[in-house]
Design a protein around this motif. Structure first.
Motif, PDB file in Angstrom:
ATOM      1  N   ARG A  28       0.835  -1.216   0.000  1.00 34.76           N
ATOM      2  CA  ARG A  28       0.000   0.000   0.000  1.00 34.76           C
ATOM      3  C   ARG A  28       0.864   1.258   0.000  1.00 34.76           C
ATOM      4  O   ARG A  28       0.604   2.218  -0.726  1.00 34.76           O
ATOM      5  N   ARG A  29       1.914   1.273   0.819  1.00 34.01           N
ATOM      6  CA  ARG A  29       2.777   2.460   0.890  1.00 34.01           C
ATOM      7  C   ARG A  29       3.530   2.672  -0.415  1.00 34.01           C
ATOM      8  O   ARG A  29       3.696   3.813  -0.870  1.00 34.01           O
ATOM      9  N   GLN A  32       1.252   4.345  -2.775  1.00 32.54           N
ATOM     10  CA  GLN A  32       1.100   5.758  -2.452  1.00 32.54           C
ATOM     11  C   GLN A  32       2.296   6.559  -2.958  1.00 32.54           C
ATOM     12  O   GLN A  32       2.137   7.643  -3.517  1.00 32.54           O
ATOM     13  N   ILE A  33       3.479   6.043  -2.742  1.00 28.38           N
ATOM     14  CA  ILE A  33       4.696   6.736  -3.168  1.00 28.38           C
ATOM     15  C   ILE A  33       4.756   6.857  -4.684  1.00 28.38           C
ATOM     16  O   ILE A  33       5.148   7.901  -5.224  1.00 28.38           O
ATOM     17  N   TYR A  96       6.245  -2.222   6.057  1.00 29.59           N
ATOM     18  CA  TYR A  96       6.236  -0.783   6.266  1.00 29.59           C
ATOM     19  C   TYR A  96       5.655  -0.541   7.644  1.00 29.59           C
ATOM     20  O   TYR A  96       4.563  -1.019   7.970  1.00 29.59           O
ATOM     21  N   ALA A  98       4.746   2.356  10.706  1.00 20.12           N
ATOM     22  CA  ALA A  98       4.537   3.759  11.069  1.00 20.12           C
ATOM     23  C   ALA A  98       4.146   3.795  12.542  1.00 20.12           C
ATOM     24  O   ALA A  98       3.229   3.095  12.965  1.00 20.12           O
ATOM     25  N   SER A 103       8.233   6.645  10.402  1.00 21.42           N
ATOM     26  CA  SER A 103       7.773   5.578   9.517  1.00 21.42           C
ATOM     27  C   SER A 103       8.912   5.196   8.572  1.00 21.42           C
ATOM     28  O   SER A 103       9.727   6.040   8.204  1.00 21.42           O
TER      29      SER A 103
END
Length: 124
Positions: A28-29, A32-33, A96, A98, A103
């Motif tokens: 997911r991260r 997003q990036i 990942y 956070a 994070s």
């Protein structure tokens, strides 16, 4: 939930004899990036000499892919690892995390015999 993905076969090269896993949070991260980046952009993970424990993990956002790269795709995220680096991270998991302290991507590497306090370098 974690998914183990087999490598995308590269021309005339045997698949690595192990797996590299990517957690849902990491996928997911990465999405997003990469969302503002041009199509075909992915996360490259590599291992370089250096760091306080001997080797360092390196993360790059790129569109350059080699013929012999290991390609992992999960939930729309594409992660690429070169064949030399995969030898140092066999059986590892990319996650990942956070929390209140910050994070970061974290690689849990069962082959590491030593690591620094921040987790960005390791020894084998």
């Amino acid at each position: 939930m974690e998914t183990t993905l087999a490598p995308t076969p590269a021309a005339d090269l045997p698949a690595p004899d192990t797996e590299f896993t990517v957690t849902d949070a990491a996928a997911r991260r990465i999405c997003q990036i990469l969302s503002p980046e041009p199509a075909g952009t992915f996360l490259r993970i590599s291992v370089e000499g250096g760091g306080c424990s001997g080797f360092s993990y390196k993360y790059d956002v790129t569109r350059e892919q080699g013929e012999d790269d290991l390609v992992i795709e999960k939930e729309g995220a594409k992660i690429v690892v070169d064949r030399i680096s995969i030898d140092y991270i066999k059986g590892s998991q990319l996650d990942y995390k956070a929390d209140l302290m910050g994070s970061a991507f974290k690689i849990s590497n069962p082959m590491a015999t030593a690591k620094c306090g921040c987790g960005s370098s390791f020894g084998v």
